[in-house]
Each structure stands twice: as C-alpha cells, then as structure tokens.
Design a protein around this motif. Structure first.
Motif, PDB file in Angstrom:
ATOM      1  N   MET A   1      56.748  40.296 -81.898  1.00  0.00           N
ATOM      2  CA  MET A   1      58.193  40.488 -81.994  1.00  0.00           C
ATOM      3  C   MET A   1      58.866  39.921 -80.740  1.00  0.00           C
ATOM      4  O   MET A   1      58.511  40.281 -79.619  1.00  0.00           O
ATOM      5  N   SER A   2      59.852  39.057 -80.915  1.00  0.00           N
ATOM      6  CA  SER A   2      60.529  38.426 -79.791  1.00  0.00           C
ATOM      7  C   SER A   2      61.536  39.383 -79.160  1.00  0.00           C
ATOM      8  O   SER A   2      61.889  40.419 -79.729  1.00  0.00           O
ATOM      9  N   LYS A   3      62.019  39.011 -77.947  1.00  0.00           N
ATOM     10  CA  LYS A   3      63.002  39.844 -77.266  1.00  0.00           C
ATOM     11  C   LYS A   3      64.300  39.936 -78.067  1.00  0.00           C
ATOM     12  O   LYS A   3      64.946  40.993 -78.101  1.00  0.00           O
ATOM     13  N   LYS A   4      64.677  38.829 -78.724  1.00  0.00           N
ATOM     14  CA  LYS A   4      65.884  38.862 -79.548  1.00  0.00           C
ATOM     15  C   LYS A   4      65.741  39.852 -80.689  1.00  0.00           C
ATOM     16  O   LYS A   4      66.700  40.572 -81.033  1.00  0.00           O
ATOM     17  N   ASP A   5      64.550  39.915 -81.278  1.00  0.00           N
ATOM     18  CA  ASP A   5      64.311  40.858 -82.369  1.00  0.00           C
ATOM     19  C   ASP A   5      64.403  42.300 -81.863  1.00  0.00           C
ATOM     20  O   ASP A   5      64.941  43.183 -82.550  1.00  0.00           O
ATOM     21  N   ILE A   6      63.860  42.535 -80.665  1.00  0.00           N
ATOM     22  CA  ILE A   6      63.904  43.875 -80.099  1.00  0.00           C
ATOM     23  C   ILE A   6      65.347  44.274 -79.783  1.00  0.00           C
ATOM     24  O   ILE A   6      65.763  45.414 -80.047  1.00  0.00           O
ATOM     25  N   ILE A   7      66.117  43.354 -79.224  1.00  0.00           N
ATOM     26  CA  ILE A   7      67.528  43.625 -78.921  1.00  0.00           C
ATOM     27  C   ILE A   7      68.290  43.937 -80.205  1.00  0.00           C
ATOM     28  O   ILE A   7      69.079  44.888 -80.262  1.00  0.00           O
ATOM     29  N   ARG A   8      68.067  43.130 -81.233  1.00  0.00           N
ATOM     30  CA  ARG A   8      68.741  43.344 -82.508  1.00  0.00           C
ATOM     31  C   ARG A   8      68.348  44.693 -83.102  1.00  0.00           C
ATOM     32  O   ARG A   8      69.192  45.442 -83.610  1.00  0.00           O
ATOM     33  N   LYS A   9      67.066  45.017 -83.035  1.00  0.00           N
ATOM     34  CA  LYS A   9      66.569  46.270 -83.578  1.00  0.00           C
ATOM     35  C   LYS A   9      67.183  47.472 -82.860  1.00  0.00           C
ATOM     36  O   LYS A   9      67.627  48.434 -83.494  1.00  0.00           O
ATOM     37  N   ALA A  10      67.242  47.400 -81.524  1.00  0.00           N
ATOM     38  CA  ALA A  10      67.811  48.496 -80.747  1.00  0.00           C
ATOM     39  C   ALA A  10      69.306  48.644 -81.018  1.00  0.00           C
ATOM     40  O   ALA A  10      69.824  49.765 -81.123  1.00  0.00           O
ATOM     41  N   PHE A  11      69.999  47.523 -81.137  1.00  0.00           N
ATOM     42  CA  PHE A  11      71.437  47.575 -81.390  1.00  0.00           C
ATOM     43  C   PHE A  11      71.732  48.191 -82.756  1.00  0.00           C
ATOM     44  O   PHE A  11      72.597  49.077 -82.878  1.00  0.00           O
ATOM     45  N   ILE A  12      71.020  47.755 -83.780  1.00  0.00           N
ATOM     46  CA  ILE A  12      71.232  48.297 -85.125  1.00  0.00           C
ATOM     47  C   ILE A  12      70.910  49.784 -85.163  1.00  0.00           C
ATOM     48  O   ILE A  12      71.606  50.582 -85.787  1.00  0.00           O
TER      49      ILE A  12
END
Length: 244
Positions: A1-12
C-alpha cells in the motif's frame, strides 16, 4: 500500500469525525470569542489542550480566573475516562517510537473509536504507524480548524451563545443512543448509566465523575475476572481429561 493510499484511507475514515469536530469546534470558538478571547487564544487552546469537553470547561475557567490547582483537578475529573481506555492502547502503540508521544497526546474519544479495533490497519507495521498518525493528525486539524473558524465568526458577527455549551453533552448522548440501538446486549450501557446516577446522587454534580468511572470499572471487571479460571485448576482439569 502506497503512502497516497494510506493518506486517502485515513482521510476517508475520519470524515465522520470531521463533521462533528468542525461543528463542535465552532461552538467552542464562538464561546471563546464571547468571553473576549480571540482566534489566537482559541487556536492555542485547541492545539495544546485538544480535549473537547475540557475545552468547553476551560472557557469558564479562563473567564473566572480559576487557580491552577482548581484547573488541574477539574481536568482530572473531566478527562478521567482517558485513563481507562488509554490503557488498552499500550500494546497497540508498542514499537511506534517517533510518533508515540503525539499519538498519546491526540487520543480523543473519537480517535480511539477509529483505532482501537485495528480492522482498518495496513498490513505493514510502519504503514500502520503512519495510518494511526494520520488519523490522529486529521482529527486534530478538524478540531483546530473548527474552533478557529468559530472564533473568527464570533468576532465579526453577533451570536446568542445560550445553549452552545450543551453541544458536547448532546454529542455524548447521541453516541450513547447510537450504541444502544446498534447493540443487542445492553448490560454495559445500563451499568454505566446506573453507576453514574448513583454517584451523582451521592457525590453531587461537581464530584461524581471520578467515583462513577471507578465504580463502572469495578462492576464491569468483576464478572470478567470471575469467569477466568485458576491456571492450576485448568491444569488439573486438563490432566484429568488426558487420563480419561
């Protein structure tokens, strides 16, 4: 999982918290402005205190020039619940060296509810630490943004602040009702409600919180401990089963 995916996941994941924190934060900011404290003071409180219910209490403490001892005792009483659910995060945060101090500082009720079960965690340990850090930071930002926005609006517009200080109480009532409706077993909720009412009658409205939390912990822990069997008894039982 990329950092962008983690950021998106945390934001959602934190979007429901954003909806609550912005509104409640604005209420706090409006109250601060009504007492004569501008956006700078409001931002400082939200950044360095970051405790929603305690910040609402802080408004009156600042307005009445309360003593440091009184403020400290009030903080312990209002935030005593953090001692109970914070313990359950010790294992969760183990190994998170650099971000652990901030994770501990930013552990609010809502952040705890998002992180306690671990079901949304990325598979990698470092990614998990980043995810926990982002969830905590997003929630913190929402609160600061809402409170500063409320302070700015309160300084340029005339507001009737009657009842705004009840908004935090309304949030906890809403959480209680939602948990009651989604759960089939209500023993914990009834225990908490009954213990709180009993301590309120015995100790009064200004001193009941800590006794209520202690009583709730005891009442909920005793049945759990009673179900635990003595290890020696389990060994004896296991030996008898093997002999059969």
């Amino acid at each position: 999982m990329s950092k962008k995916d983690i950021i998106r996941k945390a934001f959602i994941r934190t979007l429901p918290v954003m909806a609550a924190y912005v509104v409640l934060g604005m209420g706090f900011g409006i109250l601060m402005s009504d007492r004569g404290y501008g956006p700078v003071w409001t931002a400082a409180c939200s950044i360095f205190i970051f405790a929603g219910s305690m910040q609402y209490v802080t408004v009156d403490l600042l307005a009445t020039a309360a003593s440091p001892l009184q403020a400290a005792l009030m903080t312990v009483m209002v935030n005593a619940r953090h001692l109970f659910y914070g313990v359950s995060m010790i294992g969760r945060y183990r190994g998170m060296k650099k971000s652990k101090p901030y994770l501990i500082f930013g552990l609010t009720d809502e952040t705890y509810s998002l992180l306690c079960d671990g079901r949304e965690d990325p598979p990698d340990r470092q990614q998990t630490e980043l995810y926990c850090l982002l969830v905590t930071a997003f929630d913190h930002f929402y609160w600061v943004f809402g409170s500063v926005t409320g302070a700015v609006l309160g300084s340029v517009l005339n507001f009737n602040t009657t009842g705004i200080d009840f908004s935090m109480t309304a949030l906890f009532v809403t959480i209680f009702v939602e948990q009651w409706m989604t759960s089939r077993e209500h023993r914990s909720a009834l225990t908490g409600l009954g213990a709180s009412i009993l301590c309120l009658l015995v100790f009064g409205s200004s001193r009941f919180l800590i006794p209520a939390m202690i009583l709730i912990t005891i009442l909920l822990s005793v049945p759990f401990l009673a179900k635990r069997r003595d290890p020696e008894e389990e060994n004896r039982t296991g030996t008898k089963e093997e002999m059969r």
